[in-house]
Design a protein around this motif. Structure first.
Motif, mmCIF file in Angstrom:
data_model
loop_
_atom_site.group_PDB
_atom_site.id
_atom_site.type_symbol
_atom_site.label_atom_id
_atom_site.label_comp_id
_atom_site.label_asym_id
_atom_site.label_seq_id
_atom_site.Cartn_x
_atom_site.Cartn_y
_atom_site.Cartn_z
ATOM 1 N N ILE A 71 1.189 -1.509 0.087
ATOM 2 C CA ILE A 71 -0.056 0.163 0.316
ATOM 3 C C ILE A 71 0.629 1.280 0.151
ATOM 4 O O ILE A 71 0.204 2.077 0.344
ATOM 5 C CB ILE A 71 -0.962 0.512 1.223
ATOM 6 N N SER A 72 1.889 1.266 -1.002
ATOM 7 C CA SER A 72 2.560 2.419 -0.142
ATOM 8 C C SER A 72 4.050 1.884 -1.514
ATOM 9 O O SER A 72 4.668 1.888 -1.645
ATOM 10 C CB SER A 72 4.505 2.367 0.579
ATOM 11 N N PHE A 174 2.162 6.835 -0.141
ATOM 12 C CA PHE A 174 1.540 5.962 -0.132
ATOM 13 C C PHE A 174 0.150 6.236 0.246
ATOM 14 O O PHE A 174 -0.006 7.030 0.239
ATOM 15 C CB PHE A 174 2.217 5.279 1.874
ATOM 16 N N TYR A 175 -0.435 5.223 0.252
ATOM 17 C CA TYR A 175 -2.515 5.318 0.234
ATOM 18 C C TYR A 175 -2.802 5.964 1.737
ATOM 19 O O TYR A 175 -2.835 4.925 2.784
ATOM 20 C CB TYR A 175 -3.380 3.722 -0.350
ATOM 21 N N ASP A 177 -5.549 6.826 3.816
ATOM 22 C CA ASP A 177 -6.864 5.541 4.471
ATOM 23 C C ASP A 177 -6.073 4.151 4.913
ATOM 24 O O ASP A 177 -6.221 3.772 5.516
ATOM 25 C CB ASP A 177 -7.570 5.373 3.068
ATOM 26 N N LYS A 178 -5.637 3.099 4.075
ATOM 27 C CA LYS A 178 -4.724 2.106 3.968
ATOM 28 C C LYS A 178 -3.826 2.210 4.550
ATOM 29 O O LYS A 178 -4.430 1.033 5.421
ATOM 30 C CB LYS A 178 -4.604 1.371 2.311
#
Length: 227
Positions: A71-72, A174-175, A177-178
């Motif tokens: 997620i990054s 990176f996301y 929220d995730k």
């Protein structure tokens, strides 16, 4: 005078040495002594009202790094190779509001103001937050203010690393929220009292040939003196 000239050159050399390294040599590890100095530079960094609205997660667990990697996007080369990988967290307004228990503890027990002065100090923080910066208008504005504070230790860590001959790379790819969901599932965000601000990787560069050219604008283009 000579000592000052040498020190000035050491500082400039460190800034010229520092580059955003994309891949580290996984066989080279930062010593505990050196990394403790980097962390101490973060701990001693200044913050608005002395609130220290931050926390640093040192992610050394490889399984956890793999979860982060998914997620990054901006840390694909760093997570598998960095000697040390840090997630910089910001405190939320639950902690940094002038009337919070965190602020009361910071004033009385951390910064060490005498008890009889605590009300006066907290009132000055209230005035600063409400009337001067207006950061309590909404949660996002308060969080943005707190996150700005985290970039002070963020920069100091990379500068001190460079002075020690250690490479680094700041990461915002990176996301969020995730990443926050992952950290919350691991009980690392203190039930909403912490939020993700940025990431930074430390290690030793794998290959100088991978460095891209780096340019900076001339001093005259970015500095204006008002005499």
């Amino acid at each position: 005078m000579t000592q000052k000239v040498v020190k000035r050159q050491e500082i400039l050399d460190a800034f010229n040495f520092r580059r955003a390294i994309k891949t580290f040599d996984p066989t080279k590890k930062i010593s505990e002594e050196d990394f403790n100095v980097i962390l101490e530079a973060a701990r001693l960094s200044p913050s608005s009202c002395g609130l220290e609205p931050w926390k640093f997660l040192i992610v050394q667990n490889q399984e956890f790094r793999e979860k982060l990697k998914e997620i990054s996007p901006g840390a694909q080369g760093h997570l598998p190779t960095a000697s040390h990988f840090v997630i910089i967290l910001s405190r939320t307004s639950k902690d940094t509001r002038y009337d919070s228990e965190y602020v009361k503890n910071q004033v009385l027990n951390v910064t060490g103001f005498p008890a009889e002065m605590s009300d006066q100090v907290i009132e000055s923080i209230r005035n600063f937050q409400v009337n001067q910066l207006n950061v309590l208008e909404n949660e996002q504005k308060a969080l943005d203010w707190n996150k700005r504070q985290t970039f002070l230790p963020f920069a100091n860590m990379m500068t001190v690393a460079a002075l020690l001959g250690i490479d680094s790379c700041p990461i915002e790819g990176f996301y969020i929220d995730k990443v926050e969901k992952l950290l919350a599932e691991e009980n690392l965000l203190e039930d909403g009292y912490l939020a993700v601000s940025a990431m930074v990787a430390f290690g030793y560069r794998a290959n100088d040939s991978t460095l891209f050219p780096r340019g900076r604008r001339d001093m005259k283009d970015i500095v204006q003196w008002i005499n």
